[in-house]
Structures are given as structure tokens and as C-alpha cells.
Design a protein around this motif. Structure first.
Motif, PDB file in Angstrom:
ATOM      1  N   THR A 163      46.386  -0.927  -3.910  1.00 25.05           N
ATOM      2  CA  THR A 163      46.090  -2.234  -3.320  1.00 25.05           C
ATOM      3  C   THR A 163      47.247  -2.703  -2.448  1.00 25.05           C
ATOM      4  O   THR A 163      47.038  -3.159  -1.319  1.00 25.05           O
ATOM      5  CB  THR A 163      45.819  -3.264  -4.431  1.00 25.05           C
TER       6      THR A 163
ATOM      7  N   TRP B 299      39.321  -1.485  -4.072  1.00 18.61           N
ATOM      8  CA  TRP B 299      39.788  -0.789  -2.865  1.00 18.61           C
ATOM      9  C   TRP B 299      39.289   0.655  -2.828  1.00 18.61           C
ATOM     10  O   TRP B 299      38.977   1.191  -1.774  1.00 18.61           O
ATOM     11  CB  TRP B 299      41.311  -0.833  -2.767  1.00 18.61           C
TER      12      TRP B 299
ATOM     13  N   LEU C 107      47.228  -0.914   0.837  1.00 23.52           N
ATOM     14  CA  LEU C 107      46.184  -1.348   1.766  1.00 23.52           C
ATOM     15  C   LEU C 107      46.471  -2.731   2.312  1.00 23.52           C
ATOM     16  O   LEU C 107      46.201  -3.025   3.478  1.00 23.52           O
ATOM     17  CB  LEU C 107      44.825  -1.248   1.079  1.00 23.52           C
TER      18      LEU C 107
ATOM     19  N   PRO D  96      36.958  -6.065   0.758  1.00 28.97           N
ATOM     20  CA  PRO D  96      37.809  -5.764  -0.393  1.00 28.97           C
ATOM     21  C   PRO D  96      38.974  -6.741  -0.556  1.00 28.97           C
ATOM     22  O   PRO D  96      39.472  -6.949  -1.653  1.00 28.97           O
ATOM     23  CB  PRO D  96      38.304  -4.346  -0.119  1.00 28.97           C
ATOM     24  N   GLN D  97      39.397  -7.366   0.558  1.00 26.72           N
ATOM     25  CA  GLN D  97      40.529  -8.291   0.469  1.00 26.72           C
ATOM     26  C   GLN D  97      40.178  -9.529  -0.330  1.00 26.72           C
ATOM     27  O   GLN D  97      41.031 -10.151  -0.945  1.00 26.72           O
ATOM     28  CB  GLN D  97      40.986  -8.766   1.857  1.00 26.72           C
TER      29      GLN D  97
END
Lengths: 532, 336
Positions: free
Chosen positions: A103, A38, A106, A181-182
């Protein structure tokens, strides 16, 4: 989150590159793999899209701070940064008990985007209430946008290289492209070595420095090629595995915005990567950057716009051919191949930037002087035997731009700067003389500029503005017309969007003309004469 | 209509029935001085009236002047107007000025803060009808942390720099901030060095308050003596040749403006500590509530915004132009 906030604070409190690299490298060694991914995403412009618009953000913040919206807005104009203002006006009221990771925050934001306003409000106010000041600021920054802490993607990559002991150039390559990023793990993104993932990946762009000496200092003209420096968007066009990808220099994948390239998809062999310039075409000749701007922001392009302003790629380099990375071969050889393949494809959407032949450096000077006539900004000089490097490197590529056009204009409006300049008036609006329908001379706004003065000059102008304010319109002040500045710009075009009827490209202050009175400033007619 | 008890003219704040000025910015005959900062205590008045603790300060700054002093709370009359001074909590010897005439009470706050800094006498509220207040930090974006927390941070910063073998250089006003920092530095960490301007002022104040030992930096001071120690310097010393002796060093500013990231970066400081001798937003509102005034005049700072806010909560507030600067990041104040 605590650790990430501490990192941002450290990065924000130093101007020294080494300290920043070390702080980031240390951070990368300490945090969880997910937080690493992230952090890389955030520092390479891959933040999740805004879960909430700033209007609501302001309302919720003002409500929690128990102040009226106007007072919040006035504070914002003075602080100069929305997230910082929110963090400052909201007092921390309750102690936080559990600690969420970066994380988690986000992931919250991705979730939050789909919630209704009520949920958004209670989520945000709850976080603001519990987070201590600096974390509150960083959290809000995650919602609103860029950090402006002087950490480029390159610097981040260097730190990551330091932390992982993976070669910096290889990392730069791995971090490009369309990863999310997920869904990606740190192992997949950084640690694993896989070739198949590289399908869409462009090569890091090789960028040129501006030539500051005389070109004759570069040695013998036979060692060099020259081409025009086009004023569009630098881009790589990739064809791999029957798909095409178009990347801009800002590492943005923009394939969908330029559907014209689908027409040539089948003509390009697999395993080909072009480097070139996206340029707008108006009636079969190159338009201005102002024309291109009408296409840049559009994610979906209407048929009529596509017909009115089609975009082409004027190629100047070939980075991959027949699935082979050509970057290490000599530029002359890459050019030869490029010219063969472009000729074979023979489609107007794929052009080529012609090599300019010259025997003496002086010949080139003359060509450069006339660059504007062919809609170029000047010349590019490239060493014939040079490889294609990564990033901005000195030596083999130089841009030799034309001196900017310039005009003397009057300062008429001013606004506070942002960030570092938030307590000075440093964003200026400039005007030129024009005759109105009654035959009277009046000042008409033509450009805004906020760079080009020294800190000392900015301070002096700031003082003048504060002492000579005529009216205030929110953050903007109109000032007594008295100061004259020479304004430089790269290009100029007619515009229907601007009151002056003219749009200038990259306007900036060249110097403060203390020797000139406002009567001696130029007129709009003088400016229009520069349009070709 | 009768003239107000205090008016603003081109020389300063004037009391017509008593024919005396308060903190005048141009030379006048008689002037009451709230405190020793140069935008409030100016040159050239024929007669100065101030608190005894401010006397040595203005004598140090202005040289030979004609000063009379009066204790806090002690009432005195001029032409039937009753005056008294009351602690303002801003810097040593700083006063608010209470003016009473025919049953009407005005207060001029001068510069003030509500937090007790352990150096000067703490601020006291005074009931009044009309209030002239500063509002240097009159924006809701300003919130001060308790002094002990900030001082813990400053001492911690000093220790960290010491560990890295660096000299810590902290900038603060010659009068006020410098002594406030000095008072709460932890001398067990190392030696405390001072710039000449600060050493001179501190020497004057040692009679009024106890401070840790300081070492004046002179031409003979060796670089090695400074390593790992802390230096207190006026803001004007930042970026001057004088500071080169401290290499390698870390810089920090202690000011209310350090609440803004942009302000610290613009001054190219390594660290910013939010420490102010002025009221923050909530302190201003608390004070105004305790003064109980019906009419409020805002002088320097975010006057437009602050007075607009006061009107929005139903108070009769307006602004007046003065030449007071409040807390600035610039160096003009240090010229004296």
C-alpha cells in the motif's frame, strides 16, 4: 512488499491453476486489509496511472547501472521485459532497513506522479538501490504495467472467494465498477452488503464458447435462437437513478467516450441494463472494426469525428428492467421485453440485433455463409430458455464464426517475442507481391502476426531467421524472403494508415506452407479483392 | 604484413607457424583441446593435446583417440612457437591456451568463469597482447550470486519437495554442471540419484575429485525409492518418457539462462536456478582488465554487443565467427 513479491514469484513459477489459487488465497488471508484492496486492484487492471514515462525510467536505470543507454536498450531487446531488464542490470548496493508495505508503495506512486523529474529520479534510484532483486523487479513492474503471470480477474476472484468464503459470483459483481483503491476499504469493497453502491455496476458478461461440432448436435432447432455475431465491442448500457453508464467487456467504464448515448438518456427508464454491441455507423450502415478503432482510444471526441463515425449500441439482451435483475428469466422472455422497450424508445442510437428465424440447421448454414455481406463475423446460437450466466460457460450460448479469410504471404521481417518467447524470433511481418510504378514486382508489407505456430515450428523458423538475417534495425531483422505462410484474418478494410492500403483484423498464422515458393505467394491485388 | 599468430579458418582456430589447431570444429591433424564439451572437443582429429585431467573425459566421450597431455604452466615448443595451458575454471580439466611467438603473446580462453566452484582448478589471469575470449553472457543483465547462496536455495528446494512427498529433478549438463551440483548437495537430506549419462561421466571424474555417493536409476529402480530424493539428469531428459518414473516430481534447471524469466517458462521448468560455468558481465570485464590485452577478439555469445561495449571504453575489440555454442538451453551438447 516482501510478501507481495513472494506472491508474484510463486504465481510466476507455476503453470498449475490450483497452485495459483491456493497461493493467492493464502496471501489474502495473511496481509493487511489495505494490501488486499490494492492487490485486488492490481489484478483487476486498476493500477494507478504510470507516475513516469518509460524513456525517463530507462535513463535513470542506465545511469544507476553505470552503462550507456544503447547498452541498456540492447539488453532490453534481449531480455524482452523492461522491468526485468532494470531489475537485472542494477546491482543491489545497499541493505534495506525499513520495510514498506505494498500500500505504501502504491501511495508513493500516486504521489510521485505529481513530482518533478528530480524528485522522481532520486526516489526511483533510491528504491532500486535498496530493494533485493525480485522486489526490485516487482516494484518496477508496478511502475510499468501488466504482470503477465497468468492470473485473470476470474482466478483472483476465485482465490478471494476461497479466502473470504463469500460466493464467487457475488464477489465478481462486487469487484466490478468504478471503485478506487485509494478511497475504499476492504470492508466496504468486499465484506459489506450494500445495495446503493451498485448504481454504476454492470453485470458480469456471459461469454460464449466457439462451436466446434455440427450445430445439429445441439438438438432441435426449435429450442434455439440465432443472431448475427457483430464485430464491434461488447458493452452494457445502464440507466439508473437518472444517470447512464456504458461498460465494455474489458470492464472499462467508457461513458464519456461515447457522448451519443447522452441523447437517449431520458428515453430509457431507470433501472434498465442492455447487453449489446457497440458498432460504428458510416453513412447509415455498419462500418468496419477499423472505423471503430478510430473512436476506441479517444477520450475526448471532436464534433467532426462524432459526425463522421457515430457509434450505436445494437442490443441483444436485457439484463435488468424496472430495477429487477432479469438474468434468471428465460432468454426468449428477455428478448420479448427487449424488443418492446427498444421499439418504444425508437432511436437510431439504440438498435436491436434481429433474431434470425430458421426451421432446419441447414437453412442456418446458408445464412452463415453470407454473414460477411451484412458485416457480421458469423452467427450466435442461444438457447431459448437459457438464463444469463456469468463468464464463459458451455451449453447455452455458442459462437459459430465464419472460417477466417486467408492468403499466402512471405515472411520479411522478424522480431524477438516477449516474455516466454524472449529468446526466439516469433513476431513476424508478412508481405504480398505488388507492382510498383516501374512495373516491377516487389514485396509489400501487409500484416504482422505472432501466433499460430507450434513451439517446434517457431524454433525452426527462429533458426532460419538467425541464419538468414539481411539487416538489423534495433530489435528488428530483415530476412531473406524464402518462407511462405498462410495468414488468416477475420475481416479486412481499406486503410490510409497502412502502406499496403489494407487493414486486416486478427491476423494470425494458419500454417507454414513449406510446399510453396515465394513466387507462388499471393499479391496485394488478391487481398484487395476480398474487401467487400 | 605478417599473418596474425592465430587465425580463424573454416576448420577452427589455427596457428600457422606451428601448424596446429585449437578446438577445431572440423577434423584436423593436430589439435589442442581446451576442455571436454563437445563443441570444443570434436571427433576425428589425428592427434589431441590437452591437460591430463581432461584426458579421461575426452577418451570417455570420443573413444579411442591419440592423446598427449601437458601440465598447467608447463611450456612446450612447436616450430619455435611456445605453448602452455592454464586453468580456466570452467569444468574439470578445462584450460586456457597461451601462445607465444617472437615476443608476442596470445591467449585463447576457451570457456571460463572466475568464481571458484570447488570442483575444478580456479581460473588464473595471464598477461597477453591479444586475447580471444568467449562472451556467452556478455550482457550487463547477467549477474551471478555466490555459489553457496545458490546451492543453499537448491538444497532448500529439495527439502520443500521432500516435505510434499515429491521427487526433485534437477537438470544440468552431463559434464560440469552435474558434478558441480552433486558436489554441493547436502546428502543428509536424502539420496542422490542419477541419470545414466551423468552417472557414467561422474564415474570417470571420481578419480579426479571427491563426490557424494550417487545411485544410478535403472529399469529396476522403483518409484518409491525416488520419492523425496533428488535426481540429477541432463536437459535432454526433460519431457522424455524416462522422467515418468519420478511422478510426482518438481523440475528445476541450473543454468545462467535461468536469469531470464522467459527462458525458464519456455522450458516449462518449475524452478530455475541461476548457476553458470561461464563468466557473467562483470567477470568478463574483470578478466579482460587482468589479461591486459591490447587486442580482443570475441567469439561466441553476445559478441556484437560485448565488443561494441569494449570499443566504447577504448579497447581494440572485434568479433570472429566460430562454431562454439557456450551454454545453451537446448540439448545438442548432450548428443555426445
Amino acid at each position: 512488499m516482501k510478501r507481495f513479491a513472494a506472491l508474484i514469484k510463486r504465481l510466476d513459477t507455476t503453470n498449475k491453476t490450483n497452485v495459483k489459487v491456493n497461493a493467492l488465497a493464502e496471501y489474502f488471508k495473511e496481509v493487511s486489509d489495505q494490501d488486499k484492496v490494492w492487490t485486488i486492484a492490481l489484478l483487476s487492471h486498476r493500477r494507478p496511472s504510470r507516475p513516469i514515462n518509460t524513456t525517463l525510467l530507462r535513463e535513470y536505470a542506465a545511469e544507476l547501472a553505470r552503462i550507456e543507454l544503447w547498452l541498456f536498450e540492447d539488453s532490453y531487446h534481449i531480455v524482452g521485459d523492461l522491468a526485468e531488464t532494470i531489475a537485472l542490470v542494477i546491482p543491489q548496493t545497499e541493505k534495506k532497513e525499513d520495510e514498506k508495505s505494498l500500500t505504501q508503495y502504491l501511495e508513493d506512486m500516486i504521489w510521485l506522479k505529481k513530482q518533478d523529474e528530480k524528485v522522481k529520479k532520486s526516489y526511483l534510484q533510491n528504491e532500486w538501490k535498496h530493494l533485493p532483486y525480485y522486489e526490485r523487479f516487482v516494484f518496477t513492474k508496478l511502475l510499468t504495467g501488466g504482470f503477465r503471470i497468468g492470473v485473470s480477474q476470474k482466478l483472483m476472484t476465485r482465490a478471494l472467494a476461497k479466502a473470504t468464503e463469500i460466493d464467487e459470483d457475488i464477489l465478481a459483481y462486487k469487484l466490478m465498477g468504478n471503485w478506487k483503491p485509494q478511497t475504499i476499504s476492504f470492508k466496504e469493497l468486499v465484506l459489506d452488503e450494500k445495495a446503493s453502491d451498485y448504481l454504476s455496476k454492470p453485470y458480469p458478461f456471459y461469454l460464449a464458447y466457439a462451436l466446434e461440432e455440427e450445430p445439429s448436435d445441439l438438438g432441435s432447432p426449435e429450442e434455439w435462437y440465432a443472431e448475427h455475431k457483430w464485430d464491434g465491442i461488447r458493452a452494457q448500457l445502464i440507466k439508473r437513478n437518472d444517470e447512464i453508464f456504458l461498460w465494455t467487456r474489458g470492464e472499462e467504464l467508457v461513458t464519456d467516450r461515447y457522448p451519443e448515448f447522452q441523447k437517449i438518456k431520458d428515453l430509457i427508464p431507470n433501472g434498465t441494463v442492455f447487453d449489446g454491441e457497440l458498432l460504428p455507423m458510416i453513412n447509415d450502415s455498419i462500418g468496419s472494426f477499423y472505423d471503430l478503432q478510430k473512436r476506441i482510444g479517444r477520450r475526448t471526441v471532436s464534433k467532426s469525428l462524432l459526425e463522421k463515425i457515430p457509434v450505436i449500441l445494437r442490443t441483444y439482451d436485457l439484463l435488468e428492467f424496472e430495477e429487477k435483475d432479469l438474468r434468471e428469466t428465460a432468454f426468449a422472455e428477455r428478448r420479448k421485453k427487449l424488443s418492446n422497450i427498444v421499439n418504444e424508445i425508437a432511436h437510431p442510437t439504440l438498435g436491436i440485433s434481429e433474431i434470425i428465424t430458421f426451421k432446419k440447421w441447414d437453412d442456418l448454414k446458408e445464412i452463415r455463409e453470407e454473414a460477411r455481406e451484412v458485416k457480421s463475423e458469423g452467427l450466435m446460437l442461444k438457447r431459448r430458455d437459457a438464463s444469463y450466466k456469468i463468464g464463459r460457460k458451455k451449453g447455452d450460448w455458442w459462437k459459430w464464426k465464419l472460417d477466417p479469410m486467408s492468403i499466402d504471404a512471405v515472411l520479411t521481417y522478424a522480431m524477438r517475442g516477449h516474455g516466454r518467447r524472449s529468446n526466439l524470433f516469433t513476431d513476424y511481418t508478412f508481405a504480398l507481391w505488388s507492382e510498383n510504378e516501374h512495373g516491377e514486382r516487389e514485396l509489400v508489407t501487409f500484416a504482422k502476426a505472432y501466433s499460430g505456430l507450434t513451439d517446434k515450428e517457431f524454433k525452426a523458423v527462429d533458426k532460419f531467421i538467425k541464419a538468414n538475417t539481411v539487416e538489423r534495425f534495433g530489435p528488428v531483422r530483415s530476412v531473406v524472403p524464402e518462407l511462405v505462410f498462410e495468414i488468416g484474418f477475420e475481416a479486412i478494410a481499406k486503410s490510409t494508415r497502412h502502406k499496403s492500403g489494407v487493414a486486416t483484423r486478427f491476423p494470425r498464422i494458419i500454417r507454414w506452407r513449406k510446399d510453396k515458393k515465394i513466387e507462388e505467394a499471393n499479391s496485394l491485388e488478391d487481398l484487395k479483392e476480398l474487401i467487400q | 604484413m605478417e599473418s596474425p599468430l592465430l587465425i580463424f579458418n573454416d576448420k577452427g582456430i589455427y596457428c600457422p607457424p606451428a601448424d596446429i589447431y585449437i578446438d577445431a570444429w572440423r577434423p584436423v591433424k593436430k589439435c589442442i583441446i581446451s576442455h571436454g564439451h563437445s563443441d570444443h572437443a570434436r571427433y576425428g582429429h589425428e592427434y589431441y593435446l590437452t591437460h591430463p585431467r581432461n584426458e579421461p573425459i575426452i577418451k570417455h566421450r570420443l573413444g579411442k583417440i591419440n592423446v598427449e597431455t601437458v601440465e598447467w604452466g608447463e611450456k612446450f615448443k612447436i616450430n619455435g612457437v611456445t605453448f602452455s595451458l592454464h586453468p580456466a575454471g570452467h569444468v574439470i580439466g578445462s584450460s586456457q591456451i597461451r601462445v607465444e611467438y617472437k615476443g608476442e603473446v596470445w591467449v585463447f580462453t576457451g570457456d571460463y568463469k572466475l568464481q571458484n566452484d570447488g570442483v575444478c582448478a580456479p581460473w588464473e589471469p595471464i598477461q597477453c597482447h591479444s586475447l580471444i575470449t568467449e562472451c556467452t553472457f556478455g550482457l550487463p543483465a547477467f549477474n551471478w550470486r555466490p555459489q553457496h547462496e545458490v546451492m543453499t536455495d537448491i538444497n532448500q528446494w529439495w527439502k520443500e519437495n521432500q516435505k510434499e512427498g515429491k521427487t526433485s529433478v534437477i537438470f544440468g549438463y552431463t559434464l560440469g554442471k552435474a558434478q558441480r551440483i552433486l558436489k554441493h548437495l547436502d546428502p543428509s537430506i536424502g539420496k542422490i540419484h542419477t541419470h545414466g549419462a551423468i552417472e557414467n561421466m561422474t564415474t570417470v571424474l571420481r578419480d579426479l575429485c571427491e563426490f557424494p555417493e550417487t545411485n544410478l536409476i535403472t529399469r529396476e529402480t522403483k518409484k518409491e525409492e525416488l520419492l523425496g530424493n533428488i535426481v540429477i539428469a541432463p536437459p535432454s531428459a526433460h519431457g522424455s518418457p524416462w522422467i515418468r518414473k519420478m511422478v510426482p516430481y518438481e523440475t528445476a534447471a541450473a543454468s545462467g539462462w535461468m536469469a531470464f524469466r522467459g527462458a525458464r517458462r519456455r522450458r516449462a521448468m518449475d524452478r530455475g536456478f541461476v548457476l553458470s560455468d561461464h563468466c557473467n558481465w562483470h567477470e568478463l570485464l574483470t578478466a579482460i582488465n587482468e589479461f591486459g590485452a591490447e587486442k580482443i577478439i570475441c567469439t561466441h555469445g553476445y559478441t556484437d554487443i560485448f565488443s561494441k561495449y569494449l570499443r566504447s571504453i577504448g579497447l581494440d575489440a572485434r568479433t570472429e565467427k566460430t562454431q562454439y555454442e557456450g551454454e545453451t538451453l537446448e540439448t545438442e551438447k548432450e548428443a555426445v
